[in-house]
Every structure is written in C-alpha cells, then in structure tokens.
Write an enzyme that holds these catalytic residues in place. Structure first.
Site, PDB file in Angstrom:
ATOM      1  N   ASP A  53       6.116 -24.158   4.807  1.00  0.00           N
ATOM      2  CA  ASP A  53       5.815 -25.553   4.340  1.00  0.00           C
ATOM      3  C   ASP A  53       7.493 -25.976   4.826  1.00  0.00           C
ATOM      4  O   ASP A  53       8.572 -25.451   4.343  1.00  0.00           O
ATOM      5  CB  ASP A  53       5.842 -25.825   2.734  1.00  0.00           C
ATOM      6  N   TYR A 143       8.071 -44.740   9.506  1.00  0.00           N
ATOM      7  CA  TYR A 143       7.867 -43.614  11.021  1.00  0.00           C
ATOM      8  C   TYR A 143       9.215 -44.158  11.762  1.00  0.00           C
ATOM      9  O   TYR A 143      10.348 -43.604  12.143  1.00  0.00           O
ATOM     10  CB  TYR A 143       6.378 -43.667  11.192  1.00  0.00           C
TER      11      TYR A 143
HETATM   12  P1  NAD Z   1       0.852 -34.126  14.470  1.00  0.00           P
HETATM   13  O1  NAD Z   1       0.713 -34.395  13.750  1.00  0.00           O
HETATM   14  O2  NAD Z   1      -0.146 -33.183  16.000  1.00  0.00           O
HETATM   15  O3  NAD Z   1       1.862 -32.976  14.676  1.00  0.00           O
HETATM   16  C1  NAD Z   1       2.559 -32.696  12.457  1.00  0.00           C
HETATM   17  C2  NAD Z   1       2.713 -30.844  12.467  1.00  0.00           C
HETATM   18  O4  NAD Z   1       3.124 -30.982  10.958  1.00  0.00           O
HETATM   19  C3  NAD Z   1       0.622 -30.371  12.192  1.00  0.00           C
HETATM   20  O5  NAD Z   1       0.448 -29.261  12.835  1.00  0.00           O
HETATM   21  C4  NAD Z   1       0.914 -29.711  10.681  1.00  0.00           C
HETATM   22  O6  NAD Z   1       0.070 -29.429  10.199  1.00  0.00           O
HETATM   23  C5  NAD Z   1       2.932 -30.201  10.225  1.00  0.00           C
HETATM   24  N1  NAD Z   1       2.750 -29.847   9.080  1.00  0.00           N
HETATM   25  C6  NAD Z   1       3.147 -31.524   7.942  1.00  0.00           C
HETATM   26  N2  NAD Z   1       3.455 -31.073   7.177  1.00  0.00           N
HETATM   27  C7  NAD Z   1       4.642 -29.958   6.870  1.00  0.00           C
HETATM   28  C8  NAD Z   1       5.024 -29.499   6.672  1.00  0.00           C
HETATM   29  N3  NAD Z   1       5.957 -29.640   5.427  1.00  0.00           N
HETATM   30  N4  NAD Z   1       5.803 -27.998   6.963  1.00  0.00           N
HETATM   31  C9  NAD Z   1       5.667 -27.433   8.298  1.00  0.00           C
HETATM   32  N5  NAD Z   1       4.382 -28.196   8.822  1.00  0.00           N
HETATM   33  C10 NAD Z   1       4.096 -29.459   8.827  1.00  0.00           C
HETATM   34  O7  NAD Z   1       2.356 -34.006  15.368  1.00  0.00           O
HETATM   35  P2  NAD Z   1       3.284 -34.312  16.969  1.00  0.00           P
HETATM   36  O8  NAD Z   1       1.546 -35.017  18.002  1.00  0.00           O
HETATM   37  O9  NAD Z   1       3.067 -32.484  17.645  1.00  0.00           O
HETATM   38  O10 NAD Z   1       4.731 -34.712  16.958  1.00  0.00           O
HETATM   39  C11 NAD Z   1       4.879 -33.414  16.467  1.00  0.00           C
HETATM   40  C12 NAD Z   1       6.940 -34.469  16.744  1.00  0.00           C
HETATM   41  O11 NAD Z   1       7.183 -34.979  17.799  1.00  0.00           O
HETATM   42  C13 NAD Z   1       7.311 -35.149  15.384  1.00  0.00           C
HETATM   43  O12 NAD Z   1       7.950 -35.609  15.006  1.00  0.00           O
HETATM   44  C14 NAD Z   1       6.698 -37.220  16.300  1.00  0.00           C
HETATM   45  O13 NAD Z   1       7.121 -37.650  15.397  1.00  0.00           O
HETATM   46  C15 NAD Z   1       7.449 -36.023  17.235  1.00  0.00           C
HETATM   47  N6  NAD Z   1       6.482 -37.060  18.156  1.00  0.00           N
HETATM   48  C16 NAD Z   1       5.184 -37.323  18.960  1.00  0.00           C
HETATM   49  C17 NAD Z   1       4.938 -37.938  19.947  1.00  0.00           C
HETATM   50  C18 NAD Z   1       3.403 -38.492  20.262  1.00  0.00           C
HETATM   51  O14 NAD Z   1       2.258 -39.182  21.148  1.00  0.00           O
HETATM   52  N7  NAD Z   1       2.692 -36.927  20.042  1.00  0.00           N
HETATM   53  C19 NAD Z   1       5.719 -39.211  20.563  1.00  0.00           C
HETATM   54  C20 NAD Z   1       6.828 -39.815  19.738  1.00  0.00           C
HETATM   55  C21 NAD Z   1       7.546 -38.706  18.642  1.00  0.00           C
HETATM   56  N1  SER Z   2       2.586 -41.335  19.363  1.00  0.00           N
HETATM   57  C1  SER Z   2       3.567 -41.621  18.112  1.00  0.00           C
HETATM   58  C2  SER Z   2       2.936 -42.369  17.150  1.00  0.00           C
HETATM   59  O1  SER Z   2       1.427 -43.433  17.381  1.00  0.00           O
HETATM   60  C3  SER Z   2       5.409 -42.312  18.557  1.00  0.00           C
HETATM   61  O2  SER Z   2       6.383 -41.674  17.544  1.00  0.00           O
HETATM   62  O3  SER Z   2       3.591 -42.315  15.861  1.00  0.00           O
END
Ligand code: NAD
Ligand code: SER
Length: 319
Positions: A53, A143
């Site tokens: 965590d 966010y």
């Molecule tokens: P996701 O929600 O799929 O994965 C996030 C992971 O973090 C999950 O597996 C969750 O279990 C874990 N998590 C949550 N709380 C936690 C904690 N306290 N300690 C450890 N792990 C924890 O998100 P993602 O899509 O893989 O995104 C990853 C990063 O990329 C994020 O910062 C997100 O803002 C950024 N991002 C994603 C997108 C997208 O479209 N997927 C776009 C822009 C930015």
């Molecule tokens: N794909 C992400 C969202 O929709 C953008 O950071 O939250």
C-alpha cells in the site's frame, strides 16, 4: 550499474503491460511488481511481486532497500471518474503516493522516477483543439487538480533537488490485456468488449465528444523511450503532452462497424460527460517529438483492427 525497477500499482491497466515489457528488457528478476491487489497470472508468475500500500511509507522504503531499487514507476492512483466519487481518497492517494516516491529520490534511495500525468490537467478554459504544451490550465476535477499539483511537484523537485523525474500527460489509454480502472475515457475500451460479446454498446459520453486517446503499445513504448532518453534531452520536467489519436464515440463506432457491420451504438451520457467536456479534444505534442524523438505508430484504423483481433482471440480462449 544494474537497474532494479519497482512498479507501484502494477495490477492496473498500464501496469499489467508495462511490467511485462520492462521484464523483457531488464530481466524478470530486476522488475518488481507491487500493488494492494495481486496482478494477473503472467505478472505474478514471471518475477517478484510485493503487496504494497503506497500510503505505507516505511513498507515502501523497506522494499526499495530489500531489492536495491534504482527506478520507480508510480502508477497507483484514483482515476478521474472514481476520484470524483471519492474526493478525499482521490486527493490523499494521488498526492501522498507522489510525495512518498519523490522523497525516496530526495533521500538518495533511488535515481529515477516515472510519474504519469494526464490530459485532465487541462480544464474548461484551456484551448480545446491542438492544445499546446504551455497554455491555460484550470482543471475542475479532483483528479485533474492532483495531476496539475503533481506536475508542479515534479518541476520543483527537479529544480530544487536535481531529482530525475520524468512524466507524460497520457491521453485516454486503450488496451485489450487489462480492464481500465475508472476513467472518463474507459468507454473506448468497454465498447470493444460489448461489441464483440453482444453486438451493441451504450456510450456514457455523447456521440460528438472528441477526446485524445492512445493505443497501449504506443503508450508503453513512449514511457520506456522517455525513461531511457539521455537526461539532457528531457527538457520538460513537469510532464510532456502526447497527442495520440483524437476521435469521438461516433467515429469509433463507425470504425468498429467495419469489423462488425450490425454493431449498434446508443448514447446515454452520465456524470462523466461534464468531465470529458472540460478536457481537450486534440493535443499538440511537438515538444515530445523534438526533445526525445516521439513518434506515434497506431492510428484509429490500425488500433481498432488490432484490438478486434486480440480481443476476439482472447474471448475464444476463455469460451
Ligand atoms: P488503474 O486504476 O488501472 O491501476 C491503478 C492500480 O493502482 C490498481 O491496480 C490499484 O489496485 C492500485 N492501487 C490503488 N491504490 C493503491 C495503493 N494505496 N497502493 C498501491 N497500489 C494501489 O490505473 P491505470 O490506468 O493503470 O493508470 C496508472 C496511472 O496512469 C495513474 O496515475 C493514472 O492517473 C495515469 N493515467 C492513466 C490513463 C489511462 O487512460 N489509463 C490516462 C492518463 C493517466
Ligand atoms: N484516462 C484517464 C481518465 O479518464 C485520463 O487520465 O481518467
């Protein structure tokens, strides 16, 4: 020096793919996956995994010391839609996790950080088309506020303490290997699953809502290319714009129809529409191209064909 990489939040949409790509490059034992929940079988069985965590700073430090970690990719966060429904956790998790990791570098425990930002740093007063790297940024979601604050922290830690932190403002990411974690752009993944399984999809965004998106192989390649670029080429330390592919739900539906002619799309916008309306519809990424040679490979057509092919195969194997 041998690189040892810790991925925090490795069980999510990006982590699932990034871990495997980094393991291919750096060796399975040198890429440590970590999350509050287990990752997919492939990640769990191919290399080390630690239950972590990220709010637990002492556990984080002990894992970094145990594995002699040199680089951290911080992926744990609440995404836009989920954070809007749990403002306090969104703020706490997104901000504190970032400070914990920046402090690892400030205290000399690690050398390099990847921290993802998002198109959510922009807001309703930002120019929506071809949004430049430097422009008005007044995000109006929790966010987006955490991402903008995070970008300011990145630049501050780089200027004040010389921390090698690198970042990309990801567009909405589309992949077939893992489910998205609660974002506003998730429709562009859900639509493929529903189209293949049921031949129809109800979009929670309206038909003409244009947003920047990117296919996961491009996003993973961009991330690793930025992390491997010589430090002097990484001139922007807040976060780089990446354009990806801009399209509307209607345009994606027509592309899917080329593969499933009877596909039916309906529209029933919910609270995520207001979030999408505050974001750019297209992005300018000239700085990423110029500084570290970024080049996109997947356009809408190529991304859609590849998603369809892989997901149809995936559903066949689980049927
Ligand atoms: P996701 O929600 O799929 O994965 C996030 C992971 O973090 C999950 O597996 C969750 O279990 C874990 N998590 C949550 N709380 C936690 C904690 N306290 N300690 C450890 N792990 C924890 O998100 P993602 O899509 O893989 O995104 C990853 C990063 O990329 C994020 O910062 C997100 O803002 C950024 N991002 C994603 C997108 C997208 O479209 N997927 C776009 C822009 C930015
Ligand atoms: N794909 C992400 C969202 O929709 C953008 O950071 O939250």
């Amino acid at each position: 020096m041998r690189e040892r990489i810790l991925i925090i939040g490795s069980s999510g949409q990006i982590g699932t793919e990034l871990v495997m790509e980094l393991r291919k490059k750096y060796g399975n034992e040198n890429v440590i996956a970590s999350d509050i929940r287990p990752s997919c079988k492939e990640v769990m069985e191919s290399g080390p995994f630690e239950e972590l965590d990220i709010m637990n700073q002492s556990l984080l430090i002990s894992i970094v010391i145990k594995y002699k970690v040199t680089q951290v990719y911080l992926l744990a966060a609440l995404l836009s839609a989920t954070a809007e429904q749990n403002i306090e956790l969104g703020w706490k998790l997104n901000m504190r996790s970032h400070s914990h990791v920046l402090d690892l570098a400030k205290d000399g425990l690690i050398k390099k950080i990847f921290w993802p930002s998002s198109i959510a740093v922009f807001g309703p007063t930002t120019p929506r088309e071809n949004t430049p790297q430097y422009t008005v940024m007044e995000p109006n979601t929790v966010y987006g506020i955490t991402k903008q604050s995070g970008e300011r922290w990145n630049e501050y830690y780089f200027n004040k303490f010389g921390i090698d932190v690198r970042s990309i403002r990801y567009p909405g990411l589309i992949g077939w290997k893992a489910s998205p974690g609660g974002g506003t752009t998730d429709y562009a993944v859900d639509i493929f699953h529903q189209a293949i399984q049921y031949g129809k999809y109800e979009s929670f965004l309206s038909e003409n809502t244009g947003l920047p998106m990117m296919y996961m192989p491009d996003a993973i390649r961009a991330t690793i290319e930025l992390m491997e670029a010589p430090a002097e080429q990484v001139k922007i330390r807040s976060s780089y714009n990446l354009a990806g592919i801009s399209f509307t739900p209607k345009q994606l539906a027509s592309e899917i129809k080329k593969h499933i002619p009877d596909f039916e799309m309906t529209y029933n916008p919910d609270f995520r529409q207001a979030i999408a309306d505050s974001w750019p519809s297209s992005i300018n990424d000239n700085y990423a191209q110029k500084d570290w040679g970024w080049e996109l490979k997947y356009n809408l057509e190529k991304m859609t064909s590849n998603m369809m092919k892989n997901l149809i195969e995936k559903y066949k194997t689980i049927a």
